[in-house]
Enzyme design. Structure first.
Site, PDB file in Angstrom:
ATOM      1  N   ALA A 165      36.227  28.711  22.403  1.00  5.02           N
ATOM      2  CA  ALA A 165      34.750  28.977  23.277  1.00  5.02           C
ATOM      3  C   ALA A 165      35.104  28.219  24.559  1.00  5.02           C
ATOM      4  CB  ALA A 165      33.922  28.260  22.248  1.00  5.02           C
ATOM      5  N   ASP A 166      36.160  27.347  24.547  1.00  2.87           N
ATOM      6  CA  ASP A 166      36.251  26.736  25.807  1.00  2.87           C
ATOM      7  C   ASP A 166      37.950  26.675  26.389  1.00  2.87           C
ATOM      8  OD1 ASP A 166      35.775  25.253  28.204  1.00  2.87           O
ATOM      9  OD2 ASP A 166      35.423  23.395  27.188  1.00  2.87           O
ATOM     10  N   LEU A 167      38.317  27.616  26.384  1.00  5.15           N
ATOM     11  CA  LEU A 167      39.878  27.707  26.712  1.00  5.15           C
ATOM     12  C   LEU A 167      40.081  27.478  28.159  1.00  5.15           C
ATOM     13  CD1 LEU A 167      42.609  28.081  25.705  1.00  5.15           C
ATOM     14  CD2 LEU A 167      42.535  30.469  26.295  1.00  5.15           C
ATOM     15  N   ASN A 171      42.286  21.692  27.781  1.00  5.56           N
ATOM     16  CA  ASN A 171      42.541  21.686  26.354  1.00  5.56           C
ATOM     17  C   ASN A 171      43.958  22.364  25.892  1.00  5.56           C
ATOM     18  OD1 ASN A 171      39.955  20.874  25.923  1.00  5.56           O
ATOM     19  ND2 ASN A 171      38.972  22.656  26.040  1.00  5.56           N
TER      20      ASN A 171
END
Length: 236
Positions: A165-167, A171
């Site tokens: 969801a938050d690439l 990260n």
């Protein structure tokens, strides 16, 4: 996986991660009293690095983002236990870890219910000697093979059906051996093959471009993205 229910508190934990698990492990004051805090990462919120008899771990509290976060900073509307933020991330990480994918091992997850809301925390193993790509690229450049390796790693996750969801560039980690890892699986889930993988990659590209604009020294160029894609599609 073991489960503890104590009043309004529900905990899942993996006993193999701990010598002797205790509910206080979710409280930063406990680690402070043990002189076991080994650092912290300060972004939008603080993530703590602690150490017990087994090894170093990451302690993270869940916060809301966006406008609603100003009103409900760290509270979420009550849902079924398995769908709470911590337990859902714990479940996703467990599946990825068992598949042999490079992720932090999930150790424990907690939700504390209060009327119609809950708060949540998670404990993970720390990836030793690792830095996120933004921190690295502010200091040095990566060679073509390193970019290809990162692309291959991301492809492994997509091939497993993992929608991140938050690439973004914060990260993705590289450890001292040059191995790449993904972190922060909050709100991630598994999907059937589809256009979401391409959208995931476009999100990551936007992240690199954004960081390039934020930092005077940032060792990333569009050709690095091409090398990453070479590795990504080589893994297909």
């Amino acid at each position: 996986m073991e489960r503890i229910e104590h009043g309004s508190e529900i905990i899942w934990y993996d006993p193999e991660c701990f010598g002797n698990f205790h509910r206080d492990f979710f409280e930063i004051d406990y680690w402070r009293e043990q002189d076991a805090i080994r650092g912290k990462s300060v972004g939008r919120n603080t993530t703590w690095f602690v150490e017990d008899e087994v090894g170093q771990k990451v302690l993270r509290h869940y916060y809301r983002g966006g406008m609603i976060g100003r009103v409900m900073e760290d509270t979420f509307l009550h849902v079924a236990e398995s769908k709470s933020r911590a337990m859902a991330e714990f479940t996703v990480l467990t599946k990825l870890y068992r598949k042999g994918l490079p992720v932090p091992r999930p150790c424990a997850a907690r939700m504390i219910r209060s009327n119609f809301v809950y708060r949540a925390d998670i404990i993970l193993t720390r990836v030793e000697g690792a830095q996120d790509l933004v921190a690295i690229l502010k200091e040095r450049e990566l060679d073509t093979e390193q970019w290809r390796s990162i692309g291959q790693t991301i492809r492994r996750f997509h091939s497993a059906g993992l929608y991140h969801a938050d690439l973004n560039s914060h990260n993705v980690l590289l450890d001292n051996n040059g191995r790449s890892w993904l972190i922060d699986f909050d709100k991630c889930h598994f999907r059937q093959p589809g256009s979401w993988a391409k959208e995931n990659m476009e999100r990551l590209l936007r992240s690199f471009r954004k960081e390039q604009g934020l930092h005077q020294e940032f060792h990333w160029e569009e050709q690095d993205w091409k090398a990453l894609l070479q590795g990504y599609y080589k893994g297909s």
